[in-house]
Design an enzyme around this catalytic site. Structure first.
Site: not given
Length: 443
Positions: A241, A321
């Site tokens: 990722d 986040r």
């Protein structure tokens, strides 16, 4: 016969002079001891790793309780020579991690002491404490399958415990994920080390990892390549990722005093059953989705996840986040939140979030004052989740929406250390990120 006052004064002055001279002698002896240790460490007759081991052995068990001895010495000197400049004996900031080791000007001779200074759910992570030192001399990463000795990749894949340090400042651009083996410490103190502009760190199905003192930034998605994970195994890796630090099925991990920014995906992500984690003293900046804790709403193995997030500075250019949680138990304690654009703390799938002693400074946007966000969940569902704010400082209109039971028993598994007053957050987080450490000085 009475002693004349002038003779008494003269005797007293001679005695005082003797005390000052002896103090100077003691300081000279101490300085000589330090120089001798430094000379030993810089000797050209043995390898750098061997020198570090030898110095370590000389100092590791010098006294049974070094904190007690230091306290006694400090008290004695303070009582007898109050006018001397002894600021280094009272360098505490209230940050229990830093106050455990940073006051020591000879920290470079006692590097492994750091492993005994952890707090929170990841406090038992010993990293490479019980192994030898490995010195990185080569910043290259030319071959992910057959890494050269002296490179960071060669160090982290070894089977035995290793305390990994760096010979000099360097920028390491990784061609593929840096897949770590268990019982490793990467210690960037004393040098300026960047892992940047390539792949970054993967902690997958391993345990007892410490990552300290690195600049990790501009991490990119890599993969579809062969990568070695141990001296006896390499395999095909699909596309990663692009996280700064990725935990996948990992346990007993401590990420401390790093600067992490501008990555392709998350700055720190922990998924797939990872647990016993502390993320502390880091500086996060310039990123959208900062930290994901929990793989998915349907992955129930993350219900056992426990993460401590303490003494970090969430700085410029962050959007959301910080963290975003699923399932599990999360202790968010004494952090400084100075920037967010959407929200600070979010979650789904009934995580338990214990926010204590943080400082939340809301943005100027009137629609982004709320610290919390329940992601894609109706209020009728999340009103029973255990989210609480205790002793947090709310600035510029910031507000935390609590839910669930207020009883302390409900947060037992989301409590990992004693929170300090939010008024101390500024001093406790002022040195978040990599420290400017130099040998012979406090770090």
């Amino acid at each position: 016969m009475a002693v004349p006052l002038r003779w008494f004064s003269l005797c007293f002055m001679l005695l005082l002079l003797f005390v000052v001279v002896m103090a100077g002698v003691r300081e000279a002896v101490s300085d000589a001891s330090i120089k001798e240790a430094e000379k030993l460490q810089s000797s050209k007759n043995s390898s750098i790793a061997g020198r570090l081991d030898e110095v370590e052995k000389r100092n590791e068990h010098a006294v049974d309780n070094p904190e007690e001895v230091a306290s006694m010495v400090a008290m004695t000197i303070r009582n007898s020579t109050e006018r001397r400049n002894l600021g280094y004996l009272s360098c505490g900031t209230g940050n229990p991690i830093d106050d455990c080791w940073r006051c020591d000007p000879d920290w470079h001779l006692h590097r492994k002491r750091l492993a005994d200074c952890g707090i929170g759910f990841g406090r038992t992570a010993v990293g490479g404490r019980d192994g030898r030192f490995y010195v990185i001399t080569d910043p290259s990463d030319d071959d992910a399958v057959n890494p050269r000795p002296g490179t960071l990749r060669h160090a982290v894949i070894q089977e035995e415990p290793l305390w990994i340090v760096f010979k000099r400042d360097m920028v390491i651009t990784l061609k593929q994920e840096l897949i770590m083996n268990s019982f490793k410490t990467i210690d960037g103190r004393g040098v300026n080390v960047h892992i940047a502009n390539g792949a970054c760190i993967t902690i997958q199905y391993v345990t007892n990892i410490i990552i300290h003192g690195l600049h990790i930034h501009d991490c990119k998605s890599t993969g579809n390549a062969m990568v070695r994970s141990s001296p006896t195994h390499f395999g095909w890796r699909t596309m990663a990722d692009g996280d700064g630090v990725s935990l996948f099925g990992a346990s007993h991990v401590w990420v401390d005093h790093n600067s992490i920014s501008k990555c392709a995906d998350g700055l720190v992500d922990a998924i797939m059953g990872s647990t016993a984690i502390t993320i502390s003293n880091n500086h996060f900046a310039h990123h959208n989705e900062v930290m994901l804790l929990g793989h998915s709403d349907s992955y129930t193995n993350d219900k056992q996840m426990q993460v401590t997030i303490a003494y970090n500075h969430f700085g410029q250019g962050l959007i959301q986040r910080m963290p975003r949680c699923r399932h599990g138990y999360f202790h968010v304690v004494n952090n400084d939140y100075t920037h967010w654009e959407m929200y600070a703390i979010g979650g789904s799938a009934n995580p338990t979030i214990n926010s204590q002693g943080n400082r939340y400074l809301a943005p100027t946007d009137p629609n982004a004052k709320e610290v919390t966000k329940r992601v894609n969940t109706a209020e009728g569902t999340w009103h029973g989740w255990n989210w609480r704010s205790e002793g947090d400082m709310m600035l510029n209109g910031a507000y935390f929406t609590p839910s669930g039971a207020g009883a302390s028993a409900n947060y037992a598994r989301a409590s990992s250390l004693g929170a300090k007053s939010s008024s101390m957050v500024g001093s406790m987080t002022s040195d978040a990120g990599p420290l400017s450490c130099r040998r012979g000085r406090q770090c």
